[in-house]
Design a protein around this motif. Sequence first.
Motif, PDB file in Angstrom:
ATOM      1  N   PHE A 156       0.833  -1.208   0.000  1.00 26.61           N
ATOM      2  CA  PHE A 156       0.000   0.000   0.000  1.00 26.61           C
ATOM      3  C   PHE A 156       0.870   1.262   0.000  1.00 26.61           C
ATOM      4  CE2 PHE A 156      -2.074   3.418   2.342  1.00 26.61           C
ATOM      5  CZ  PHE A 156      -3.248   3.556   1.631  1.00 26.61           C
ATOM      6  N   LEU A 157       1.909   1.250   0.818  1.00 25.14           N
ATOM      7  CA  LEU A 157       2.742   2.440   0.974  1.00 25.14           C
ATOM      8  C   LEU A 157       3.478   2.794  -0.306  1.00 25.14           C
ATOM      9  CD1 LEU A 157       4.235   1.922   4.538  1.00 25.14           C
ATOM     10  CD2 LEU A 157       2.801   3.815   3.801  1.00 25.14           C
ATOM     11  N   ARG A 158       3.874   1.793  -1.076  1.00 19.62           N
ATOM     12  CA  ARG A 158       4.653   2.080  -2.284  1.00 19.62           C
ATOM     13  C   ARG A 158       3.853   2.873  -3.305  1.00 19.62           C
ATOM     14  NH1 ARG A 158       8.052  -3.601  -2.890  1.00 19.62           N
ATOM     15  NH2 ARG A 158       9.456  -3.156  -1.153  1.00 19.62           N
ATOM     16  N   VAL A 159       2.558   2.750  -3.275  1.00 18.83           N
ATOM     17  CA  VAL A 159       1.699   3.572  -4.128  1.00 18.83           C
ATOM     18  C   VAL A 159       1.353   4.878  -3.427  1.00 18.83           C
ATOM     19  CG1 VAL A 159      -0.490   3.699  -5.330  1.00 18.83           C
ATOM     20  CG2 VAL A 159       0.772   1.559  -5.280  1.00 18.83           C
ATOM     21  N   ALA A 160       1.035   4.802  -2.137  1.00 18.65           N
ATOM     22  CA  ALA A 160       0.608   5.986  -1.390  1.00 18.65           C
ATOM     23  C   ALA A 160       1.714   7.025  -1.283  1.00 18.65           C
ATOM     24  CB  ALA A 160       0.135   5.578   0.002  1.00 18.65           C
ATOM     25  N   ASP A 161       2.976   6.583  -1.242  1.00 20.62           N
ATOM     26  CA  ASP A 161       4.110   7.507  -1.172  1.00 20.62           C
ATOM     27  C   ASP A 161       4.038   8.567  -2.260  1.00 20.62           C
ATOM     28  OD1 ASP A 161       5.568   6.955   1.034  1.00 20.62           O
ATOM     29  OD2 ASP A 161       7.085   5.734   0.049  1.00 20.62           O
ATOM     30  N   ALA A 162       3.680   8.141  -3.475  1.00 20.23           N
ATOM     31  CA  ALA A 162       3.660   9.054  -4.613  1.00 20.23           C
ATOM     32  C   ALA A 162       2.492  10.017  -4.561  1.00 20.23           C
ATOM     33  CB  ALA A 162       3.616   8.259  -5.912  1.00 20.23           C
ATOM     34  N   ALA A 163       1.494   9.711  -3.750  1.00 21.75           N
ATOM     35  CA  ALA A 163       0.280  10.530  -3.716  1.00 21.75           C
ATOM     36  C   ALA A 163       0.167  11.386  -2.461  1.00 21.75           C
ATOM     37  CB  ALA A 163      -0.950   9.623  -3.824  1.00 21.75           C
ATOM     38  N   GLU A 164       1.112  11.272  -1.544  1.00 22.24           N
ATOM     39  CA  GLU A 164       0.957  11.943  -0.260  1.00 22.24           C
ATOM     40  C   GLU A 164       0.942  13.466  -0.384  1.00 22.24           C
ATOM     41  OE1 GLU A 164       4.175  11.929   2.594  1.00 22.24           O
ATOM     42  OE2 GLU A 164       5.491  10.986   1.129  1.00 22.24           O
ATOM     43  N   ASP A 165       1.622  14.016  -1.408  1.00 18.24           N
ATOM     44  CA  ASP A 165       1.656  15.471  -1.556  1.00 18.24           C
ATOM     45  C   ASP A 165       0.279  16.060  -1.820  1.00 18.24           C
ATOM     46  OD1 ASP A 165       4.382  15.849  -1.146  1.00 18.24           O
ATOM     47  OD2 ASP A 165       4.830  15.251  -3.199  1.00 18.24           O
ATOM     48  N   ASP A 166      -0.638  15.251  -2.368  1.00 16.41           N
ATOM     49  CA  ASP A 166      -1.961  15.748  -2.732  1.00 16.41           C
ATOM     50  C   ASP A 166      -3.011  15.538  -1.651  1.00 16.41           C
ATOM     51  OD1 ASP A 166      -0.937  16.460  -5.179  1.00 16.41           O
ATOM     52  OD2 ASP A 166      -1.442  14.538  -6.105  1.00 16.41           O
ATOM     53  N   ASP A 167      -2.664  14.856  -0.570  1.00 13.08           N
ATOM     54  CA  ASP A 167      -3.658  14.509   0.435  1.00 13.08           C
ATOM     55  C   ASP A 167      -3.056  14.676   1.832  1.00 13.08           C
ATOM     56  OD1 ASP A 167      -5.409  13.124   2.225  1.00 13.08           O
ATOM     57  OD2 ASP A 167      -6.284  12.127   0.484  1.00 13.08           O
ATOM     58  N   PRO A 168      -3.386  15.758   2.551  1.00 14.22           N
ATOM     59  CA  PRO A 168      -2.791  16.023   3.863  1.00 14.22           C
ATOM     60  C   PRO A 168      -3.056  14.910   4.869  1.00 14.22           C
ATOM     61  CG  PRO A 168      -3.916  17.976   3.026  1.00 14.22           C
ATOM     62  CD  PRO A 168      -4.269  16.850   2.111  1.00 14.22           C
ATOM     63  N   GLU A 169      -4.252  14.314   4.834  1.00 16.18           N
ATOM     64  CA  GLU A 169      -4.572  13.259   5.785  1.00 16.18           C
ATOM     65  C   GLU A 169      -3.721  12.012   5.533  1.00 16.18           C
ATOM     66  OE1 GLU A 169      -8.486  10.839   7.477  1.00 16.18           O
ATOM     67  OE2 GLU A 169      -8.725  12.450   6.033  1.00 16.18           O
ATOM     68  N   LEU A 170      -3.552  11.681   4.264  1.00 11.91           N
ATOM     69  CA  LEU A 170      -2.705  10.552   3.906  1.00 11.91           C
ATOM     70  C   LEU A 170      -1.258  10.824   4.307  1.00 11.91           C
ATOM     71  CD1 LEU A 170      -2.363   7.828   2.432  1.00 11.91           C
ATOM     72  CD2 LEU A 170      -1.981   9.140   0.341  1.00 11.91           C
ATOM     73  N   LYS A 171      -0.837  12.065   4.131  1.00 17.88           N
ATOM     74  CA  LYS A 171       0.528  12.446   4.483  1.00 17.88           C
ATOM     75  C   LYS A 171       0.801  12.225   5.962  1.00 17.88           C
ATOM     76  CE  LYS A 171       3.819  16.138   3.436  1.00 17.88           C
ATOM     77  NZ  LYS A 171       3.994  17.436   2.774  1.00 17.88           N
ATOM     78  N   VAL A 172      -0.170  12.567   6.814  1.00 13.59           N
ATOM     79  CA  VAL A 172      -0.028  12.362   8.256  1.00 13.59           C
ATOM     80  C   VAL A 172       0.084  10.881   8.570  1.00 13.59           C
ATOM     81  CG1 VAL A 172      -1.219  12.554  10.476  1.00 13.59           C
ATOM     82  CG2 VAL A 172      -1.177  14.507   8.911  1.00 13.59           C
ATOM     83  N   TRP A 173      -0.773  10.070   7.952  1.00 16.80           N
ATOM     84  CA  TRP A 173      -0.750   8.624   8.205  1.00 16.80           C
ATOM     85  C   TRP A 173       0.594   8.012   7.800  1.00 16.80           C
ATOM     86  CZ3 TRP A 173      -0.344   4.247   5.106  1.00 16.80           C
ATOM     87  CH2 TRP A 173      -0.638   3.042   5.754  1.00 16.80           C
ATOM     88  N   ILE A 174       1.105   8.411   6.633  1.00 12.98           N
ATOM     89  CA  ILE A 174       2.393   7.893   6.182  1.00 12.98           C
ATOM     90  C   ILE A 174       3.504   8.309   7.136  1.00 12.98           C
ATOM     91  CG2 ILE A 174       4.122   8.108   4.346  1.00 12.98           C
ATOM     92  CD1 ILE A 174       1.845   8.155   2.340  1.00 12.98           C
ATOM     93  N   LYS A 175       3.439   9.547   7.626  1.00 14.28           N
ATOM     94  CA  LYS A 175       4.454  10.008   8.587  1.00 14.28           C
ATOM     95  C   LYS A 175       4.435   9.149   9.852  1.00 14.28           C
ATOM     96  CE  LYS A 175       5.921  14.051  11.247  1.00 14.28           C
ATOM     97  NZ  LYS A 175       6.016  13.301  12.518  1.00 14.28           N
ATOM     98  N   GLN A 176       3.258   8.800  10.308  1.00 12.84           N
ATOM     99  CA  GLN A 176       3.161   7.959  11.495  1.00 12.84           C
ATOM    100  C   GLN A 176       3.803   6.587  11.258  1.00 12.84           C
ATOM    101  OE1 GLN A 176      -1.050   7.918  12.141  1.00 12.84           O
ATOM    102  NE2 GLN A 176      -1.057   9.800  13.363  1.00 12.84           N
ATOM    103  N   VAL A 177       3.543   6.004  10.097  1.00 13.62           N
ATOM    104  CA  VAL A 177       4.141   4.708   9.769  1.00 13.62           C
ATOM    105  C   VAL A 177       5.651   4.831   9.705  1.00 13.62           C
ATOM    106  CG1 VAL A 177       4.333   2.918   8.000  1.00 13.62           C
ATOM    107  CG2 VAL A 177       2.104   3.898   8.539  1.00 13.62           C
ATOM    108  N   ARG A 178       6.116   5.894   9.060  1.00 14.48           N
ATOM    109  CA  ARG A 178       7.568   6.095   8.933  1.00 14.48           C
ATOM    110  C   ARG A 178       8.213   6.251  10.305  1.00 14.48           C
ATOM    111  NH1 ARG A 178       7.352  10.641   6.472  1.00 14.48           N
ATOM    112  NH2 ARG A 178       7.080   9.763   4.401  1.00 14.48           N
ATOM    113  N   ASP A 179       7.604   7.039  11.172  1.00 12.08           N
ATOM    114  CA  ASP A 179       8.169   7.267  12.511  1.00 12.08           C
ATOM    115  C   ASP A 179       8.250   5.972  13.323  1.00 12.08           C
ATOM    116  OD1 ASP A 179       8.481   9.913  11.945  1.00 12.08           O
ATOM    117  OD2 ASP A 179       6.713  10.600  13.057  1.00 12.08           O
ATOM    118  N   VAL A 180       7.184   5.184  13.265  1.00 12.81           N
ATOM    119  CA  VAL A 180       7.204   3.943  14.043  1.00 12.81           C
ATOM    120  C   VAL A 180       8.207   2.948  13.450  1.00 12.81           C
ATOM    121  CG1 VAL A 180       5.410   2.564  12.889  1.00 12.81           C
ATOM    122  CG2 VAL A 180       5.688   2.410  15.362  1.00 12.81           C
TER     123      VAL A 180
END
Length: 913
Positions: free
Chosen positions: A44-68
């Motif tokens: 999921f992340l490999r696709v979502a990474d490319a789209a995070e700039d367009d979606d602030p909520e998705l960007k927050v979720w990805i940041k949480q995954v990255r931090d953990v």
Amino acid sequence: MAADAVTFVLDKLTTLLEEKLNMVNEVKQEVEYIRDELERMIAFLRVADAAEDDDPELKVWIKQVRDVAYETEDIIDDFVIRIHRKNNCCWGGFCDYLGVLVCSVRNLKTRYETASDIQSIKSRMTEIAEGHRRYRYKFNVPGEGSASGFGSIHGIDSRVDALFLEETELVGIEKPTRQIIQWLVEEDARLKVVSVVGMGGLGKTTLVKKVYDDSVVKKHFQNHAWITVSQSFKISYGKRGICLFIDDVWSIHAWDAIKYALPNENHGSRVILTTRLIDVASSCSKETNGHVYELSPLSEEESRILFCQKTFRGSPCPTHLIEICKNILKRCGGLPLAILAISGVLSTKKETSFDEWNLLNCSLGSELEGNDKLESMRIILLLSFNNLPYYLKPCFLYLSTYPEDHQIEHNIIVRQWIGEGFVKRKEGNTVEEVAQGYINELVNRSLLCPMKINDDGSVKVSRIHDFYREIILSKSRDQNFLTTNNEQNMVWPRRIRRLSVHGTFRNTEVERYGTRLCSFLSFGTEDHESILSILQLLKSCRLLKVLDLRGVPLEKFPEAILKLFHLKYLSLRNTMIKRLPRSIKNLQKLEILDLKETYINELPIEILELQNLRHLLVYLHVPGSYLPYDYVLGFKAFKGMGRLKLLQKVSCIKMYPGSTALNEIATMNELRRVSITDLRTEDGVALCLCIEKLQKLCSLGLRSIQEDILDLSHMSSPPLSLQRLYLTGRLAKFPTWIQSLENLVKVYLRWSQLRDDPLAYLEDLPNLVHLEFLATYVGEKLCFKAGKFQKLKLLSLDKLEPLRCVIIEVSAMPHLEKLIVQRCNLLEGVPEGIECLTNMKVLEFFDMPEEFIVPLSLGKLGMQYWKIAQIPEVYHTYWRNGFWEVHPLDKKQTIEKSGQTAIVRTQEQRNWL
């Protein structure tokens, strides 16, 4: 990038479980849970990474995954350090039993501390996983392969750059337009593909659109079609075929899906496509015997014209803004999209407000993110980053460690990537070969601009375009991937994982930032206070993997380094360190040790404890106008060095009488590059037997002590993989085995003093590109025979003191580009036949006698000038008062060139005004 961080942690967790470290049962279960949860997230992340700039909520979720993921990695590394320390505790004597008991208690404590940390991570993972499940239904993510080839990743038409460029008059497009039209209308009934390739923002689509609308093209073809690869299309063609335009192809797979629908019925049809990928352009055109046009950035003058047209609407640039505008244009790097985007912003500012213009000049990086008028450009450039495979993203982001305009040495960046763990092993390849493949991919995608090319055609040094650098700097900040200290009034993040110091480094809280640091690099740090800050920072580091202190004027090996258990890459290049401590053995995971240009000439025997070492570089070049015989100083060979079985590169080993090091070097089966100095005549048999056993060797450097012979006559089966050969020392006769080395690209023969003509043994080497002679031959004549040296591009003849005549027969060295002649005092004239070398670009004479230069320096009046008149650059150079004086050969030419330079500068100033 989040996907890559998660994958990296997943690999570590898997290794941890496979090694079956002594963990309590509950901890194993929690680790397995986390591993399974991470596996579910990666795709999921490999696709979502490319789209995070367009979606602030998705960007927050990805940041949480990255931090953990980062926290999990740190817990694993901490756990490994604790276990290692406890397992290596030693009491000795009658306290052995007590020591074992204490160590057991400490081990138990370590396991339960880790268990507590893992439980905390599991709780966070559970919360994030639940958020993932809720979010999946809201965010409709396509399959993982959807972004792999067809252009628009952001949901934005990737051809918006063409519309943007069409807002103003086109500049510098006439020449490529004519060339492409010529290719399209050439008489050939077969289908041909013309590919236009270049980095994003160069105006590829604009160029192709101009060709598409050209009257000659419309008249020549009965049918036209403009296609985007995501469209379905139907083709019809008449007797004179169809001209098909395909815009923005992102992969060979995409081309393969298109080509079967193309007409190939001998009607003279043509396809023209645009792409950012060199391999796509080459593959598409090669199949049809077509053409590739590599679009270049605008020249300085073209950039200035375009800039002034848009910024000042054709009016002159105000005098007080000239320097600011020059600097802004320099950062645009000839990229039309960048020039137009920034011009659009500047055109709205008052020309009288110097401060307003200067503010934009100083803050272009932040403007890329915050200025709506620059958003289109940022998105176009960001496409290239988002389209990268997941394994290349961290490698590309890592380039943001380097300062602006820094030349990136590929050997160094490859080793740093390896130290970081970015490079995945492939069966049948070394990790270095895989990393070099990553470099090639970035060059292929036009994300790295080649600056220097190796003799074998590979890129040696490159740089990154300033705006791509700004984009990856922004990405690095957002993802807490990297922090640089070169920004004024910067806000330091709470946790720093990678730190790049540019210049001074004075931070009162340095210890706090070291606890989670995995990479530290320094550029141009020299002041005493900054050095103290660095040393203080290192004391708090536990997890550091990459440490690069190149050029920091350290005189003593920093003790804090010795506690860096996870360190894999250590560079102390260009420091003033004189010795390594014996406790270097503590760095058990060290793979790369770079001590080039230090004063270390002997290594402690404890270096043998570093069983993971693959690169050992310890040598110092002796400065001077010309290379002395002992031009490089290495480290003394030591007993037992054959135990370092994984070494691939080692230089420079200094032999001594009675040493058995050659026998030990022969057992290092992984060696690719080795250089050995201070060889003696009696070493000949052992040396040849040693080299014969190193069948993976690519680069070999050998030097005898000055009064002895370099005896290579006992070789029967040399390593056929050899590409570079450097021999320094007197040769009794030419080593005939060199003739069998068909992969040789570069040969240096220095102080050989051969009586036999060496050319006879080298002239048929099929891949020889670079040949240098220094005091190699004592004959009076060298003759390059017809049809020989077919690949040679660079030839240097130095200190061939008896040499009187050089003859180049017809069709010899047909690809020679550069010839250097120096200190050949008896040479009677330029090489006979040099006028036939049509590919010559540079001819240089160093410290040649006046009577040699004068017949050439009179220009057309000189008796020999006609022989070199066709060569674009001809120089004569002398070493005077500690530096080189370089002059164009012809005195009249010197005056004219000097005058032209002055006129050009004046004209440039006038142009701006």
